[in-house]
Structures are given as C-alpha cells and as structure tokens.
Design a protein around this motif. Structure first.
Motif, mmCIF file in Angstrom:
data_model
loop_
_atom_site.group_PDB
_atom_site.id
_atom_site.type_symbol
_atom_site.label_atom_id
_atom_site.label_comp_id
_atom_site.label_asym_id
_atom_site.label_seq_id
_atom_site.Cartn_x
_atom_site.Cartn_y
_atom_site.Cartn_z
ATOM 1 N N LYS A 273 1.383 2.620 -3.880
ATOM 2 C CA LYS A 273 1.691 2.479 -2.452
ATOM 3 C C LYS A 273 1.969 1.009 -2.196
ATOM 4 N N LEU A 274 3.240 0.701 -1.985
ATOM 5 C CA LEU A 274 3.648 -0.691 -1.843
ATOM 6 C C LEU A 274 2.936 -1.366 -0.679
ATOM 7 N N HIS A 275 2.849 -0.677 0.459
ATOM 8 C CA HIS A 275 2.216 -1.266 1.647
ATOM 9 C C HIS A 275 1.028 -0.393 2.066
ATOM 10 N N TYR B 80 3.152 7.357 5.634
ATOM 11 C CA TYR B 80 1.929 7.978 6.156
ATOM 12 C C TYR B 80 1.329 7.072 7.220
ATOM 13 N N HIS B 81 1.002 7.621 8.382
ATOM 14 C CA HIS B 81 0.278 6.838 9.384
ATOM 15 C C HIS B 81 -0.444 7.780 10.340
ATOM 16 N N ARG B 82 -1.536 7.281 10.910
ATOM 17 C CA ARG B 82 -2.294 8.049 11.887
ATOM 18 C C ARG B 82 -3.256 7.124 12.617
ATOM 19 N N LEU B 83 -3.768 7.578 13.768
ATOM 20 C CA LEU B 83 -4.767 6.857 14.548
ATOM 21 C C LEU B 83 -5.933 7.790 14.823
ATOM 22 N N ASP B 84 -7.152 7.330 14.494
ATOM 23 C CA ASP B 84 -8.371 8.078 14.773
ATOM 24 C C ASP B 84 -9.210 7.291 15.777
ATOM 25 N N PHE C 179 -17.295 2.494 21.372
ATOM 26 C CA PHE C 179 -16.034 3.113 20.975
ATOM 27 C C PHE C 179 -15.567 2.522 19.641
ATOM 28 N N SER C 180 -14.795 3.300 18.899
ATOM 29 C CA SER C 180 -14.245 2.798 17.637
ATOM 30 C C SER C 180 -12.915 3.470 17.358
ATOM 31 N N SER C 181 -12.116 2.824 16.525
ATOM 32 C CA SER C 181 -10.820 3.385 16.152
ATOM 33 C C SER C 181 -10.412 2.876 14.777
ATOM 34 N N ILE C 182 -9.571 3.655 14.114
ATOM 35 C CA ILE C 182 -8.984 3.260 12.829
ATOM 36 C C ILE C 182 -7.503 3.628 12.861
ATOM 37 N N PHE C 183 -6.654 2.644 12.619
ATOM 38 C CA PHE C 183 -5.223 2.915 12.461
ATOM 39 C C PHE C 183 -4.847 2.671 11.005
ATOM 40 N N THR C 184 -4.158 3.633 10.415
ATOM 41 C CA THR C 184 -3.777 3.565 9.009
ATOM 42 C C THR C 184 -2.271 3.711 8.864
ATOM 43 N N LEU C 185 -1.673 2.831 8.051
ATOM 44 C CA LEU C 185 -0.237 2.891 7.765
ATOM 45 C C LEU C 185 -0.037 2.628 6.279
ATOM 46 N N GLN C 186 0.586 3.581 5.577
ATOM 47 C CA GLN C 186 0.776 3.466 4.131
ATOM 48 C C GLN C 186 2.174 3.927 3.726
ATOM 49 N N SER C 187 2.658 3.334 2.655
ATOM 50 C CA SER C 187 3.873 3.865 2.025
ATOM 51 C C SER C 187 3.580 5.261 1.503
ATOM 52 N N GLY C 188 4.570 6.128 1.537
ATOM 53 C CA GLY C 188 4.385 7.484 1.038
ATOM 54 C C GLY C 188 4.155 7.505 -0.464
ATOM 55 N N TRP D 260 -12.169 -5.282 11.614
ATOM 56 C CA TRP D 260 -11.432 -5.973 10.569
ATOM 57 C C TRP D 260 -10.036 -5.384 10.397
ATOM 58 N N LEU D 261 -9.178 -6.215 9.848
ATOM 59 C CA LEU D 261 -7.816 -5.818 9.486
ATOM 60 C C LEU D 261 -7.651 -6.068 7.996
ATOM 61 N N SER D 262 -7.191 -5.054 7.295
ATOM 62 C CA SER D 262 -6.925 -5.219 5.857
ATOM 63 C C SER D 262 -5.482 -4.832 5.564
ATOM 64 N N TYR D 263 -4.858 -5.611 4.694
ATOM 65 C CA TYR D 263 -3.483 -5.337 4.293
ATOM 66 C C TYR D 263 -3.336 -5.609 2.803
ATOM 67 N N THR D 264 -2.677 -4.689 2.123
ATOM 68 C CA THR D 264 -2.434 -4.819 0.688
ATOM 69 C C THR D 264 -0.970 -4.542 0.398
ATOM 70 N N VAL D 265 -0.347 -5.413 -0.369
ATOM 71 C CA VAL D 265 0.974 -5.141 -0.918
ATOM 72 C C VAL D 265 0.802 -5.149 -2.435
ATOM 73 N N SER D 266 1.163 -4.052 -3.088
ATOM 74 C CA SER D 266 0.852 -3.926 -4.511
ATOM 75 C C SER D 266 1.805 -2.961 -5.196
ATOM 76 N N ARG D 267 1.779 -3.016 -6.521
ATOM 77 C CA ARG D 267 2.550 -2.118 -7.370
ATOM 78 C C ARG D 267 1.612 -1.507 -8.418
ATOM 79 N N SER D 268 1.843 -0.222 -8.740
ATOM 80 C CA SER D 268 1.112 0.459 -9.801
ATOM 81 C C SER D 268 2.121 1.230 -10.644
ATOM 82 N N GLU D 269 2.197 0.896 -11.933
ATOM 83 C CA GLU D 269 3.244 1.454 -12.796
ATOM 84 C C GLU D 269 2.674 1.893 -14.140
ATOM 85 N N GLN D 270 3.412 2.766 -14.775
ATOM 86 C CA GLN D 270 3.023 3.296 -16.081
ATOM 87 C C GLN D 270 4.242 3.326 -17.001
ATOM 88 N N GLN D 271 3.971 3.168 -18.298
ATOM 89 C CA GLN D 271 5.056 3.169 -19.287
ATOM 90 C C GLN D 271 4.572 3.791 -20.586
#
Length: 789
Positions: A661-663, A719-723, A679-688, A627-638
């Motif tokens: 994390k926006l992306h 942040y990104h990595r491949l396992d 075999f299996s793999s996971i690629f992860t890419l995130q906003s810092g 599967w492929l999952s993608y999220t674009v989101s905002r988390s804020e406090q006031q």
C-alpha cells in the motif's frame, strides 16, 4: 604539623569515599487501586538525572550514591507520583501510582507522557494505552486491540473487517503475536471481523516494528507483545459490557488479600440466536475465556498461571460446520536473586486447532499446530548506565497438516492422515543496554538460533533435488515426480539450520528535546504459512523449514528523528526503513495448497523487500488530543529463475505483494467535552490492495477461459472511511458501587462501499463481461453498555 595534615587528608578522602559510595534501590511499581504491577513505568531521580523503566513484571533497579532523593514514577494514563527516600544502604520499595481521572486531568497538561521516547535507543516501537484503545471507535461496538494498532505508522489492515495486520510491508504470518509470552497462531474471530483479545483482561501491549530485542525471535516482520492483567488482590470487582452482537464479563479479586489474586474473563457473541427465530438454520458465533492466577510466595518469588481458550463455530444448515480456535497456557515463576538480578522461568503450551465437518460429503477434517515452550530469562541491572538481558528459549513443534475421517457409517470416504511434522527450535541470546555518555546511548545484542526438522516421516527424493521442474516448452513450472523416498525415524534429524542474529540500536541527543536514532537487526523465521490468500484465514496451514522450504532471513535498517515541540505539547517521530528477506515462499501458477502431502512440489524460494517513510505527529495535552500517522512505502517480491533457461515467477521481475500500500494515512482524535461526554474519531485513507485482473479470454470447447497478465499489476479502488463514537458517563450514585457507561458508535459514517474484492462474470442478459464489487460493510451503528462494580 605533618601528622595533622595527614589526618586531615585521611579524613577528607574518607568523607569523599563515603560520599561516592553507591547503593541500589529496587522494587515494583503497582496500581494503587488493585495492586496490579505496571509495565514500562518511567522511574526517575531528577536530582541525579537518571532513570529506568519497569520490566514486564513491574520490577525496576537503580544504582545511586547514598543520600536523600525524590523518586518519581510516571506512565501514560496515571498520575505522576513523587516519593522522598533516604538511601544509606540497598533498599527495596514499592511505588504506588493512581489512575484517578480527576487528578490526571491536571497532570496531563503539565507533563508529556511520550517524553521517554526521546532519550531511549529504542526505536520502531509503539505503545497505545488501554484506556486510549477503549475510547476509539470499533466495528459493531467491539473494542479491538489489533485494529487500534493499524492507526500507527507502518501498520495496515489485512482487509475490510479483518483482524490480521501487516507491518512495514511484511506478510501477516511474519508477525509474532504473544499473549503472556505464549504464541498465538490465529488472532481473529469470525474469519477476521474481531480479534481474540478481550480488552478488559489486557494490561499492556507493545508493538516492535524494528530494533527488535534479541529475546524475541522466530518472525521477520514484527512482535506484538501483549500481557494480561494479574487480577485485583485488594478487592473483588466485576467488569462487563453488553453490545448488539456480543457481551463480555470479567471477575477479579483476591485469593489471599495483598498476596494472591485471580482473574476470569469471558466473552461471547449471540447474533446467531436471532436466526433461530426464523427458518434460517445457518449460524456463526464465537466465545473465549481468559484466566489468570497470581500469587506472591515472598518478597523474592512470585507465581503466575495464565490461560486462554477460544472457539469459533460457523455452520451452514448443519451440513457444513467449521470450528477453530486457540488454546494457550503459561506457568511462570519470577525470582529475584538480588536487587540487581531478576529472572523469569516460563513453561508454555500453545495449540491452534481447525476442524471441519462436511455431512453432505461424509467426512470430518482436523488440522492444527501445537508448540511446547521453555523460557528462562534474566535481567541484570549492572549499574545506572549498564543493563544486561540474557537467556534461553526452546520450542518443540507438532504439526498436523490434516486428518480425514468418515463422519458417518454410510460415508464413502477412506480415513487418511497427512504426514505429521515435528521440529525443535532452541535459541540463546544476550542483550545489553548502555548509556555511553550524556548524549549517546546504545542497545546491542546477539541471538543464536537453531532449528531441527525431525522425523518420523518419509521424505520424497527428486532428481537434482528439485521438487519443482520447469517446462521449457510451455514456459511454466510443474510438479516434479518423486524418484523415491527416505525414511526418518522418530526424532531423527531431517534438516538442520542455525543462524546468528545481531541487533543494534543507537540514540544521540541533539538537545533535551530532539534526538536521532538508528537501528539494524537480523532475524530468522523457520515456520511458513502455506496460504494463497492475502490475510490469515483458518484454512491456512503452517509448515516447518526443511530441505526444500528454507528459513526466511531478514536484514532491516532504520533511521529516525524524534522531537518534542512547544514544550512537549506535541511530539514528532519520523522514521525511514529498508528491509530485505531471503527465502520468501512463492507459489507456482495453479498451486494446489489444500490437503497437499508434498507441498514442496508447488513452492519456490524467492526474495522480498520493503522500504518506506513513516511520520507520526501526536498532540499530547488538553481536552482535544490524538495523533496523525502517514506512511509511504513499497512491498515487493521476486522469484528469479534458478538457471538462465528458467523464466522465474512473473518473468523474474519484482512485483507488488498482496499487502503493498503506497499511501497509508490515519487520523485519530479524542475530545473530552466534560466529565460526562467524550468523543473520538478515526479517519483512514489507504491505497487499494494489489490484485490481478484478467486481461483477456478465449473459447475452448464452448467454455470461456480468462487469461491473466503479470501478478498484482492492478489495484482495488482506494480505501477510506470515517468512524466516530461518543461515550456517556452518567453521574455515579454515591450509595452504590455500580458505575455504568454508554458508548455510541458509527462505523463508516458516510457508508463508503470499500471493495473487499472484485470478481468478473458474464452478464446473463446482455452477454457482456462485467466487474462485480464485493463490499462487506456500509454504515454500521452500534451501542454498548459497559459497567463495573
């Protein structure tokens, strides 16, 4: 002639009446290999186009017209089973399904295991089969349930190598984590490198991100519902694994064949033993134990006793020793009143303990939180279109913020106990699930929760009831000086709250392969995690709501589109969500949180919000899937000022939370090459992660002091990595019961130096300021040998 017609009409309506007579078929679905009851199995009668799902104890109930039918049982990871039944009266049956891998290969090609998501009003819910989790790459070869859910949309990791997680922009403490219905307050080993859940002992897990059923309460971000296996009541089996830094062993078998079973699973790390071969006196290790006893009293009554005990020990030269961990027990009684009414009664104990020994200072520190929980839940299967779920839940809390005692006779430390705190949280709920038409189904419910903050304790009083004051000259918030105190006796109510928490979810079928869904839920959280870090650590302290720390109140809305593509070969889920939270704690600048007996003097009640879009695409069939999952989101406090004269936190403006994390992109793939290799793999890419860097400095009496801008204006690098991992299943010797498996893995294949943090310092040679990146992991290879006999 008239008499004959009358007789014919009477006969016709009699036959018609009999043909419309309905009966109930109920029972359980079990694994044919070990008699383990299975959760969330789709039980369907295709001829009538009706279906249901087994509950948390494998029970199901369907009301149908009398007749002869084929009844099917199917779920992810098992062969679909079809049984012919003749129903002339209410009947109880047991359906057995098999997880035989060779049979499963053909079934997966022809049937989409995720089809159930299209028709149910349930949304914002994800489930990963344990068989899939065990194939996914893991850090240092240790299978990690919590890290597996971070591959789902809307879920991110709390940080490099940490088991904490954030859901839809929520904080880690806003997740309710349940193990056999018992609350787990800290879910990590070795300060977050591993989770506490031994995958060998786990039967099922489900993550609720929204549309959360009314039976759950007490948290405002998500519910992770995990159930342990019951044990094999057919035969004795041993399962285990040997890795580079830890090993595990599980034994299960019958107490009484086909009636009672036991399960004992242990796990321990041993990397610290290698340090003892050198002069290094430091050590860090963990161990845990899972247990479960199950016994069938009769067809209508079952008893379960489950438990978990885990500890982490971290030592520096024996002068600094840190010990922490969880203890949980749950005694449950399942009772079947009738073929339509199922009940579960639970008595639960949960304890999180944190201990610290500082010999060089001369004191021991103990803290923790305990709760005692009684639950009574009923599931009422009214008919094939209506189900009711209702019950009560009461929790008593015992908080120990901290106790200091001298560690030796020469210590100059005086014993001290921070004020213990107590609370009581009762709740009642009602949930309904209805099929309103062939296209429209609905879930709706209501939870009514109360919270009593109880004595015995002295509570500070303040002028204008404000424990934090605003210094208008310096434009900063400061601790208020108490004007006095009020004493509350044992079990006397200090503060009281109550909240109505409605829930609703709708599903509308556009056609047999597409649906749209929407949901709304309100939830209350009466506990607060007092922490100034971005992820849960053992140093965190839990505190109850009171006159100063108000309960967090969540309102969340979500809408989604769900579809099957190319005859179920692929599935697509798209969801958009928006949520807001009242009374989210915020800390004043320079807040002192450790051993603070008046925490109300350094916190303010603010607001939080999060919104985003989630996409999940699955490939369900064939040798290559994932599967492929993608999220674009905002988390804020006031946290605005309480009056027009106050600046508020961050000048009253919305600012990014530490887990925004926006992306967030994750790609999970699995390939079965042949009967031996997969075999299996996971690629992860995130906003810092958002952070606050210094924006200047000044000198004061020869000391360089940094200055900072607004909160969380900066970010760590992306942040990104491949396992990757490979599994080898050697041919089994026909004369032996032993089955072995080798698992080879590489974490962070291209050795990305992801930043866990960035600190700033002055270079001693040049005198210039410099930024220093802290990276925990580079490339980490691993090998694990798993076995079963």
């Amino acid at each position: 002639m008239k008499k004959r017609l009358l007789v014919l009409w009477i006969t016709f309506f009699t036959v018609l009446g009999f043909s419309q007579e309905k009966v109930t078929v109920s029972g359980k679905v079990i694994d044919s290999n070990n008699n383990e009851t299975l959760i969330g199995v789709l039980v369907a009668i295709p001829q009538l186009n009706i279906s249901t799902f087994t509950n948390e104890y494998g029970f199901f109930s369907l009301t149908v017209p009398t007749g002869s039918y084929e009844i099917q049982a199917s779920t992810i990871g098992y062969v679909t089973t079809t049984t012919r039944i003749s129903l002339l009266e209410n009947s109880k049956i047991t359906l057995e399904i098999s997880a035989n891998a060779k049979e499963l290969e053909a079934v997966v090609v022809s049937k989409n295991p995720y089809r159930m998501n299209i028709h149910k009003p349930e949304m914002s819910v994800n489930k990963i089969a344990l068989s899939t989790i065990k194939k996914m790459p893991a850090i240092l070869g240790e299978i990690d349930i919590l890290k597996s859910i971070t591959t789902l949309p809307g879920v991110t990791n709390a940080g490099e190598g940490q088991s904490g997680f954030n859901v839809r922009g929520g904080a880690a403490d806003q997740n309710l984590i349940l193990l056999d219905e018992a609350t787990v307050f800290n879910s990590s080993h070795l300060f977050g490198f591993f989770s506490i859940f031994n995958a060998d002992a786990i039967k099922d897990l489900k993550l609720y991100k929204g549309g959360i059923p009314a039976r759950f309460g007490g948290r405002v971000a998500s519910v992770l519902d995990i159930y342990q296996k019951e044990g094999n009541s057919k035969s004795f089996n041993v399962t285990g694994g040997i890795g580079l830094i830890s090993s595990r062993l599980m034994a299960e078998g019958p107490l009484v064949k086909d009636k009672g079973s036991f399960l004992v699973a242990g796990r321990s790390s041993y990397a610290h033993l290698f340090l003892k071969l050198t002069d290094n006196k430091n050590s860090a290790y963990f161990y845990d134990l899972n247990t479960k006893l199950s016994y069938k009293l009769n067809d209508n009554n079952n008893l379960y006793l489950s438990g978990y005990f885990g500890r982490d020990v971290f030592s520096l030269n024996n002068n600094f020793i840190n010990t922490y961990g969880n203890t949980v027990f749950n005694l449950r009684w399942n009772h079947l009143f009738s073929d339509k009414l199922f009940s579960n009664t639970s008595l639960i104990y949960s304890d999180y303990y944190y201990g610290l020994t500082l010999d060089f200072v001369g004191f021991n520190w103990d803290s923790g939180i305990k709760n005692y929980n009684f639950k009574y839940d009923l599931k009422h299967y009214i008919n094939d279109r209506t189900k009711l779920f209702y019950g009560v839940n009461t929790v008593y809390y015992d908080f120990n913020p901290g106790k200091i005692v001298p560690s030796n006779a020469n210590s100059g430390i005086n014993p001290d106990q921070l004020d213990k705190k107590y609370a009581f949280e009762p709740a009642v709920y009602l949930d309904a699930e209805q099929q309103l038409s062939d296209k429209l189904s609905i879930n709706y419910g209501l939870r009514y929760s109360l919270f009593y903050r109880l004595g015995e304790q002295k509570i500070n009083t303040y002028a204008n009831n404000q424990a934090v004051i605003f210094n208008s000259e310096q434009q900063i918030y400061e601790k208020a000086t108490p004007t006095g105190s009020t004493y509350y006796g044992s079990n006397e109510t200090i503060a009281k709250f109550n909240n109505l928490e409605p829930r609703i979810a709708l599903a509308y079928l556009l056609n047999d392969n597409q649906s749209i869904k929407m949901s709304y839920n309100r939830m209350s959280q009466y506990l607060h995690l007092i922490s100034n870090t971005q992820s849960p650590t053992p140093l965190d302290v839990w505190a109850p709501s009171d006159n100063f720390l108000k309960p967090q109140i969540l309102d969340q809305m979500a809408v989604g589109y769900f579809a099957e593509l190319k005859n179920g070969k692929y599935s697509l889920e798209i969801e958009s969500f928006y949520k807001k939270i009242k009374n989210r704690l915020d800390y004043i600048d320079g807040a002192d949180l450790i051993a603070n007996n008046a925490i109300e003097q350094v916190v303010l009640n603010g607001n939080a919000r999060a919104y985003g879009l989630e996409v999940l695409v699955r490939k369900n069939e064939g040798k290559f899937n994932g599967w492929l999952s993608y999220t674009v989101s905002r988390s804020e406090q006031q946290t605005p000022g309480r009056t027009s004269l106050e600046s508020g936190i961050n000048n009253g403006a919305w600012y990014k939370t530490g887990w925004d994390k926006l992306h967030n992109l994750s790609v999970t793939s699995m390939y079965k090459w042949n009967e031996k290799w997969s075999f299996s793999s996971i690629f992860t890419l995130q906003s810092g992660q958002p952070v606050t860097y210094p924006n200047g400095q000044y000198q004061y009496q020869g000391i360089t002091i940094p200055t900072y801008g607004l909160r969380n204006e900066n970010r760590l690098p992306t942040y990104h990595r491949l396992d990757i991992s490979a599994s080898l299943l050697p041919n089994k010797n026909k004369n032996r019961n032993w089955q072995g498996e080798w698992v080879f893995g590489i974490y962070n294949v291209y050795s990305r130096k992801n930043a866990a943090s960035i600190s700033f310092r002055q270079n001693q040679d040049s005198g210039n300021n410099e930024a220093v990146r802290l990276s925990i992991f580079g490339m980490v290879p691993s090998v694990t040998y798993n076995f079963k006999f």
